[in-house]
Scaffold this motif. Structure first.
Motif, PDB file in Angstrom:
ATOM      1  N   HIS A  90       0.862  -1.185   0.000  1.00  0.00           N
ATOM      2  CA  HIS A  90       0.000   0.000   0.000  1.00  0.00           C
ATOM      3  C   HIS A  90       0.896   1.233   0.000  1.00  0.00           C
ATOM      4  O   HIS A  90       1.732   1.396   0.893  1.00  0.00           O
ATOM      5  N   THR A 119      -1.647  -1.192  -3.983  1.00  0.00           N
ATOM      6  CA  THR A 119      -3.060  -1.244  -3.618  1.00  0.00           C
ATOM      7  C   THR A 119      -3.654   0.147  -3.421  1.00  0.00           C
ATOM      8  O   THR A 119      -4.871   0.316  -3.516  1.00  0.00           O
ATOM      9  N   ALA A 123      -7.089   1.236  -5.090  1.00  0.00           N
ATOM     10  CA  ALA A 123      -8.187   1.817  -4.319  1.00  0.00           C
ATOM     11  C   ALA A 123      -8.621   3.153  -4.906  1.00  0.00           C
ATOM     12  O   ALA A 123      -9.822   3.457  -4.971  1.00  0.00           O
ATOM     13  N   ASN A 132      -8.497   6.662   1.065  1.00  0.00           N
ATOM     14  CA  ASN A 132      -8.062   5.327   0.679  1.00  0.00           C
ATOM     15  C   ASN A 132      -6.825   4.879   1.454  1.00  0.00           C
ATOM     16  O   ASN A 132      -6.022   4.092   0.963  1.00  0.00           O
ATOM     17  N   LEU A 137      -9.799   1.837   4.174  1.00  0.00           N
ATOM     18  CA  LEU A 137     -10.221   0.676   3.389  1.00  0.00           C
ATOM     19  C   LEU A 137     -10.686  -0.455   4.293  1.00  0.00           C
ATOM     20  O   LEU A 137     -11.654  -1.156   3.973  1.00  0.00           O
ATOM     21  N   ARG A 140     -14.088   0.373   5.313  1.00  0.00           N
ATOM     22  CA  ARG A 140     -15.016   0.250   4.185  1.00  0.00           C
ATOM     23  C   ARG A 140     -15.380  -1.205   3.911  1.00  0.00           C
ATOM     24  O   ARG A 140     -16.520  -1.521   3.555  1.00  0.00           O
ATOM     25  N   VAL A 163      -7.793  -6.646   2.670  1.00  0.00           N
ATOM     26  CA  VAL A 163      -8.217  -5.558   1.787  1.00  0.00           C
ATOM     27  C   VAL A 163      -7.937  -5.916   0.329  1.00  0.00           C
ATOM     28  O   VAL A 163      -8.755  -5.647  -0.557  1.00  0.00           O
ATOM     29  N   LEU A 167     -10.267  -5.795  -2.965  1.00  0.00           N
ATOM     30  CA  LEU A 167      -9.962  -4.980  -4.137  1.00  0.00           C
ATOM     31  C   LEU A 167      -9.894  -5.826  -5.411  1.00  0.00           C
ATOM     32  O   LEU A 167     -10.159  -5.329  -6.509  1.00  0.00           O
TER      33      LEU A 167
END
Length: 224
Positions: A90, A119, A123, A132, A137, A140, A163, A167
């Protein structure tokens, strides 16, 4: 099946060009985009101080890292673990930048940026204009954040793995419905939803068993 590595780092600061170093590396092996349980995790001696503002983020002080191995001492094990597979993170440019700086100091070639899967980019494409961060995330997608009191690399990897599955299309992605030696289900990409739909194809034996079952029924809908 496709192998990839999901990883995270913690550092003494934000910029390796100004002397900041990696203090923690965590990595998870994924096969078919799902964790296998194989992990790589190490705390490192950064060979420098750890600023207080960095400690507030990840929870590690200089004292915590005394006696830990230096990056050059673990680099061979790390490179063996990641192999030549895709590297998922990420805000991956941050982690690639730090790892490549460490690799250079250790006399190794940098990681190929072509291996990078970010990622955060994924996102942002899926949720444009929305928060994001990893925390956002997780909230979410309903991923439990209760253990995340600091930015621990290994915990962050485990959260990001959940996550990442979402995704990539949701918890049905790579659904294992086939016993060893069986026929694999076909996977279809549904462009409007950006989800992969698993189509399970019955075997001839299953079709025969189904037909035998239907023959015992009166007014079976399968016969209309």
């Amino acid at each position: 099946m496709k192998r990839s590595i999901l990883f995270d780092t913690e550092t003494t600061g934000l910029d390796p060009a100004t002397g900041d170093r990696v203090i923690e590396i965590a990595a998870l092996e994924l096969v078919g985009d799902l964790p296998t349980g194989n992990t790589f995790h190490v705390l490192l001696d950064p060979e420098r101080d750890v600023p207080e503002e960095a400690s507030r983020v990840h929870g590690f002080t200089r004292a915590d890292l005394e006696g830990k191995p230096k990056f050059a001492e673990v680099v061979q094990d790390f490179m063996a673990f990641i192999g030549d597979d895709a590297l998922i993170a990420h805000n991956a440019r941050f982690d690639f930048g730090f790892l490549n700086a460490e690799l250079k100091l250790a006399g190794h070639k940098p990681l190929d940026m072509g291996r990078m899967v970010d990622t955060l980019d994924m996102a942002r494409e899926r949720f444009p204009g929305m928060p994001n961060s990893l925390d956002a995330l997780c909230r979410r997608f309903g991923v439990d954040l209760s253990a995340r009191t600091t930015h621990n690399a290994l915990l962050d990897c485990k959260l990001l793995a959940e996550v990442y599955v979402e995704l990539m299309g949701g918890r049905q992605h790579g659904l294992g419905l086939v016993a060893e030696g069986g026929q694999a289900p076909s996977v279809i990409y549904d462009a409007p939803t950006r989800r992969q739909v698993v189509r399970v194809v019955p075997t001839p034996q299953e079709m025969a068993a189904h037909s035998a079952f239907v023959e015992k029924l009166s007014d079976a809908v399968w016969n209309t």
